[in-house]
Motif scaffolding. Structure first.
Motif, PDB file in Angstrom:
ATOM      1  N   ASP A   1       0.832  -1.204   0.000  1.00  0.00           N
ATOM      2  CA  ASP A   1       0.000   0.000   0.000  1.00  0.00           C
ATOM      3  C   ASP A   1       0.867   1.254   0.000  1.00  0.00           C
ATOM      4  O   ASP A   1       0.481   2.286  -0.550  1.00  0.00           O
ATOM      5  CB  ASP A   1      -0.900   0.029   1.244  1.00  0.00           C
ATOM      6  N   VAL A   2       2.032   1.151   0.650  1.00  0.00           N
ATOM      7  CA  VAL A   2       2.905   2.316   0.833  1.00  0.00           C
ATOM      8  C   VAL A   2       4.352   1.929   0.547  1.00  0.00           C
ATOM      9  O   VAL A   2       4.819   0.865   0.969  1.00  0.00           O
ATOM     10  CB  VAL A   2       2.812   2.866   2.275  1.00  0.00           C
TER      11      VAL A   2
ATOM     12  N   ALA B   1       6.720   3.232  -6.273  1.00  0.00           N
ATOM     13  CA  ALA B   1       5.319   3.570  -6.009  1.00  0.00           C
ATOM     14  C   ALA B   1       4.510   3.583  -7.293  1.00  0.00           C
ATOM     15  O   ALA B   1       3.366   3.115  -7.335  1.00  0.00           O
ATOM     16  CB  ALA B   1       5.236   4.926  -5.304  1.00  0.00           C
TER      17      ALA B   1
ATOM     18  N   ASP C   1       1.543   1.073  -7.993  1.00  0.00           N
ATOM     19  CA  ASP C   1       0.345   1.892  -7.783  1.00  0.00           C
ATOM     20  C   ASP C   1       0.106   2.078  -6.286  1.00  0.00           C
ATOM     21  O   ASP C   1      -1.004   1.899  -5.775  1.00  0.00           O
ATOM     22  CB  ASP C   1      -0.879   1.259  -8.448  1.00  0.00           C
ATOM     23  N   ALA C   2       1.177   2.433  -5.587  1.00  0.00           N
ATOM     24  CA  ALA C   2       1.144   2.592  -4.132  1.00  0.00           C
ATOM     25  C   ALA C   2       1.393   4.053  -3.762  1.00  0.00           C
ATOM     26  O   ALA C   2       1.824   4.862  -4.583  1.00  0.00           O
ATOM     27  CB  ALA C   2       2.215   1.709  -3.486  1.00  0.00           C
ATOM     28  N   ARG C   3       1.123   4.389  -2.517  1.00  0.00           N
ATOM     29  CA  ARG C   3       1.442   5.721  -2.009  1.00  0.00           C
ATOM     30  C   ARG C   3       2.933   5.786  -1.670  1.00  0.00           C
ATOM     31  O   ARG C   3       3.530   4.788  -1.285  1.00  0.00           O
ATOM     32  CB  ARG C   3       0.621   6.044  -0.748  1.00  0.00           C
TER      33      ARG C   3
ATOM     34  N   ALA D   1       5.728   7.511   0.801  1.00  0.00           N
ATOM     35  CA  ALA D   1       5.950   8.253   2.043  1.00  0.00           C
ATOM     36  C   ALA D   1       7.448   8.320   2.295  1.00  0.00           C
ATOM     37  O   ALA D   1       8.155   7.331   2.092  1.00  0.00           O
ATOM     38  CB  ALA D   1       5.250   7.565   3.217  1.00  0.00           C
TER      39      ALA D   1
ATOM     40  N   ALA E   1       0.660   9.432   7.148  1.00  0.00           N
ATOM     41  CA  ALA E   1       1.260   8.887   5.925  1.00  0.00           C
ATOM     42  C   ALA E   1       1.079   7.377   5.823  1.00  0.00           C
ATOM     43  O   ALA E   1       1.047   6.820   4.725  1.00  0.00           O
ATOM     44  CB  ALA E   1       2.743   9.242   5.861  1.00  0.00           C
TER      45      ALA E   1
ATOM     46  N   ASP F   1      -1.722  -1.097   6.902  1.00  0.00           N
ATOM     47  CA  ASP F   1      -1.120  -0.919   5.576  1.00  0.00           C
ATOM     48  C   ASP F   1       0.043  -1.898   5.397  1.00  0.00           C
ATOM     49  O   ASP F   1       0.733  -2.254   6.359  1.00  0.00           O
ATOM     50  CB  ASP F   1      -0.574   0.506   5.408  1.00  0.00           C
TER      51      ASP F   1
END
Length: 237
Positions: free
Chosen positions: A112-113, A129, A133-135, A137, A171, A176
């Motif tokens: 996810d991150v 990322a 297709d992740a966030r 941080a 964040a 996650d």
């Protein structure tokens, strides 16, 4: 593998082949990949896409070796052992090729991150990322002025200097999945702090990845914290 993932893998394989073709004839590329020169011509010129199995082989086997060789050619060490990897971390197109190779080689679960440290890890983090297709941080050594809540991790180094990283609390959410990435691992101190931040957030760690590992200390330090895959594109002793 769904259709979108299959298509992405096939396109990444073509990107790897095109990078290799820049400095090779089709016959030389055939010798490197083990694929027929005629097939390679069609892949590189976009007439057809390689099948999923062949694409996976190109990305995982040929791709990793080729990118590792390219990385080695781009980095240098000074007399004190410090690494200049600016020729890598400032080349986003190269890092975009690294992301699928890392994912395929080390079997990282889709996170996810992507968590990294400012500043040199950010370009690799952005590539990872985008691929997953992740966030994205990134933790910093200073607090953002307008942010009220942080996750903080600190450690006193052998030199006596205290190293602290801060990440805005929002964040990463509890539950996650987090992949920790950085451009370089040597002692593993930064990665230990990043892993601690992820654990403080009650996140699940899916792996640790770096472009360059200098020695084994940092990699072993990360493996002592997580059972998830820990990998490097290339290692210098």
């Amino acid at each position: 593998m769904n259709r979108a993932e299959k298509a992405a893998l096939q396109l990444q394989a073509v990107a790897v082949l095109r990078m290799l073709k820049e400095t090779r004839t089709y016959e030389e590329l055939s010798a490197v990949t083990g694929l027929p020169a005629g097939d390679l011509n069609r892949y590189v010129n976009g007439h057809v896409l390689p099948g999923a199995d062949r694409a996976s082989e190109v990305v995982e086997a040929v791709g990793r070796d080729a990118l590792a060789d390219e990385l080695i050619a781009r980095v240098s060490f000074d007399d004190e052992g410090y690494v200049d990897n600016s020729g890598v971390v400032f080349d986003q197109s190269f890092l975009d090729l690294v992301a699928p190779v890392a994912a395929e080689t080390f079997s990282f679960e889709s996170p996810d991150v992507i968590l990294t440290a400012a500043t040199d890890g950010i370009t690799l983090g952005a590539a990872m990322a985008s691929f997953f297709d992740a966030r994205l941080a990134y933790a910093k050594k200073s607090k953002e002025t307008a942010v009220e809540e942080f996750i903080e991790s600190r450690q006193r180094l052998a030199s006596g200097i205290e190293l602290t990283y801060y990440l805005p609390a929002r964040a990463i959410d509890a539950g996650d999945t987090v992949l920790v990435v950085d451009d370089l691992i040597r002692s593993g101190e930064t990665q230990e702090l990043l892993l601690d931040i992820a654990l403080q957030a009650d996140a699940d760690i899916t792996g640790v990845f770096t472009l360059i590992a200098v020695g084994d200390e940092g990699m072993e330090r990360a493996r002592a914290i997580t059972d998830a895959p820990v990998g490097a594109l290339t290692t210098f002793e």
